[in-house]
Design an enzyme around this catalytic site. Structure first.
Site, mmCIF file in Angstrom:
data_model
loop_
_atom_site.group_PDB
_atom_site.id
_atom_site.type_symbol
_atom_site.label_atom_id
_atom_site.label_comp_id
_atom_site.label_asym_id
_atom_site.label_seq_id
_atom_site.Cartn_x
_atom_site.Cartn_y
_atom_site.Cartn_z
ATOM 1 N N GLU A 320 48.414 32.783 47.968
ATOM 2 C CA GLU A 320 47.732 33.764 48.808
ATOM 3 C C GLU A 320 48.234 33.730 50.240
ATOM 4 O O GLU A 320 48.445 34.766 50.866
ATOM 5 C CB GLU A 320 46.232 33.489 48.814
ATOM 6 C CG GLU A 320 45.461 34.237 47.765
ATOM 7 C CD GLU A 320 43.989 34.245 48.066
ATOM 8 O OE1 GLU A 320 43.495 35.273 48.561
ATOM 9 O OE2 GLU A 320 43.331 33.229 47.816
ATOM 10 N N HIS A 346 33.078 30.132 41.744
ATOM 11 C CA HIS A 346 33.944 31.171 41.175
ATOM 12 C C HIS A 346 33.291 31.715 39.907
ATOM 13 O O HIS A 346 33.351 31.086 38.851
ATOM 14 C CB HIS A 346 35.317 30.579 40.866
ATOM 15 C CG HIS A 346 36.351 31.583 40.469
ATOM 16 N ND1 HIS A 346 36.064 32.908 40.257
ATOM 17 C CD2 HIS A 346 37.690 31.452 40.239
ATOM 18 C CE1 HIS A 346 37.171 33.552 39.922
ATOM 19 N NE2 HIS A 346 38.157 32.688 39.897
ATOM 20 N N PHE A 405 44.084 34.796 36.075
ATOM 21 C CA PHE A 405 44.972 34.320 35.021
ATOM 22 C C PHE A 405 45.527 35.511 34.247
ATOM 23 O O PHE A 405 44.833 36.498 33.997
ATOM 24 C CB PHE A 405 44.224 33.400 34.061
ATOM 25 C CG PHE A 405 43.891 32.049 34.638
ATOM 26 C CD1 PHE A 405 44.470 31.602 35.808
ATOM 27 C CD2 PHE A 405 42.976 31.223 34.005
ATOM 28 C CE1 PHE A 405 44.170 30.358 36.338
ATOM 29 C CE2 PHE A 405 42.658 29.978 34.517
ATOM 30 C CZ PHE A 405 43.251 29.545 35.680
#
Length: 422
Positions: A320, A346, A405
């Site tokens: 990122e 998350h 993913f």
């Protein structure tokens, strides 16, 4: 002229922050909601921490039959949707039902319900051939994530486009992005959009234990989620939902709606590279950011805050950081960035929508939420990641991103209504 799409209602169900106001208070104060798992006995697993919601369906208006019929993820979405509709002040019964649609994102669907019911029909795993006589009548709804969208459509009298988006951890951005496109192209005037996931179950823990993606920091659960910190060692699983009422701008104005934000740009890319791996150069995320800014007609220098994916895995945070530098250039060094996963964990497919809500609130209050637990910044993550405490900061344009993913990379640009590009 392109139809403009705005957010007029928000509902949030997040760990430590049920409802928009409590959610914002948690972020503003930099409190963490991660703890040892209480929903089941997690002692056999490598990672035993999560960000759970203290959720009582009856206390939040769900009838016993609704609680029985719906998986926990659907319940969270329904409560969030009711808050969003109430916040918007929209009278959905009075609108053309065929011009109102639903788009819900979810990465893992009714995981908790399926896991629980398998234990029942297999008698705790002791039967090779399961006995369906012990299954609840609504087990089929657990199998198909489309039931989430159907539940929200029934609750909101929506008979227009109705769909589920499942792109892993970018589902919460992609579902809203898809809803925006439906309004722009004229297929709908109002969309109830967002995402939900309740993945804290034995099967989910086993999946992430197998690839060592979640943190084993079980002795310090409150500080286990450490995005961009040199000591980070995996993400903390969470759960939650965020739902929005999206409307075409002129229609929202005509009914006197309060406009929280305009969604001015959205894009997604895939790295076609590896199921869990990320290239360190951040090229695919950078391309999604460039495309979203281009659709938004927003120059990089106008981005006031970046709501990062910030999962707390080694390669994601470095990926990122590279993507922000590649897409924003020198402006990346002047732009505050933070990850709310440090506080709410998350929640897989839901987190993108929860982060959209956080981005809208950052604009509303001109406050950038912090990255909690960031005591030892990774030298390779050398941007301004707003450690530990929230920061007062004029925020008119927010870039929020997601990474999942499979190589999914998504970006969305939100703007304060009075500062939106023309």
């Amino acid at each position: 002229m392109r139809r403009r799409v705005v957010i007029t209602g928000m509902g949030v169900m997040a760990p430590g922050g049920i409802g928009v106001n409590r959610f914002w208070a948690l972020l503003r104060e930099g409190r963490t909601s991660t703890r040892r798992i209480t929903l089941f006995d997690a002692s056999p697993f490598r990672s035993r921490v999560a960000a759970e919601i203290d959720f009582d369906p009856e206390a939040h208006g769900l009838e016993p039959q609704e609680s029985r019929r719906m998986d926990r993820a659907a319940q969270l979405a329904l409560v969030a949707a009711r808050e969003a509709v109430a916040d918007s002040g929209i009278e959905l019964r009075e609108r053309d039902a065929h011009r109102t649609g639903v788009c819900i994102g979810s990465a893992v669907g009714a995981t908790m319900g399926l896991d629980l019911e398998y234990r029942v029909v297999s008698n705790g795993g002791r039967l090779d051939l399961v006995d369906p006589a012990y299954a609840i009548p609504h087990l089929y709804d657990y199998m198909v994530p489309s039931s989430f969208a159907a539940e929200i459509a029934w609750a909101t009298f929506a008979e227009g486009p109705c769909t589920v988006v499942s792109t892993g951890c970018t589902s919460g951005i992609d579902s809203v992005g898809h809803a925006v496109e439906l309004i722009r192209e004229g297929s709908a005037d109002v969309m109830i959009a967002g995402a939900t996931d309740a993945p804290i179950s034995p099967i989910t823990l086993a999946c992430f234990d197998a690839i060592k993606a979640t943190t084993p920091r079980n002795d310090d659960p409150e500080h286990a989620s450490r995005p961009f910190d040199e000591t980070r060692n995996g993400f903390v699983l969470g759960e939650g939902s965020a739902i929005f009422v999206l409307e075409e701008l002129e229609s929202a104005k005509r009914r006197g709606a309060t406009i929280h934000a305009e969604i001015t740009g959205y894009a997604s890319r895939c790295n076609a590279f590896h199921m869990t791996g990320l290239r360190p150069d951040g090229l695919e995320m950078a391309e999604a950011i460039r495309a979203a800014l281009g659709e938004s007609r927003t120059g990089v220098e106008r981005v006031d805050y970046i709501n990062a994916h910030g999962s707390g895995t080694k390669q994601n945070d470095r990926h990122e950081t590279s993507a922000f530098k590649r897409s924003l250039g020198e402006h990346a060094y002047r732009t505050p960035v933070s990850s709310i996963k440090s506080m709410v964990g998350h929640s897989l497919g839901a987190i993108g929508s929860i982060e959209i809500a956080a981005s809208v609130l950052a604009m509303k209050y001109n406050v950038v939420p912090p990255t909690a637990n960031l005591h030892y910044p990774d030298p390779e993550c050398d941007l301004d990641y707003v450690p530990l405490a929230a920061r007062d900061h004029r925020t008119d344009v927010v870039l929020t991103v997601g990474s999942g993913f499979g190589g999914f990379q998504s970006a969305m640009v939100l703007a304060r209504p009075d500062r939106s590009p023309t």
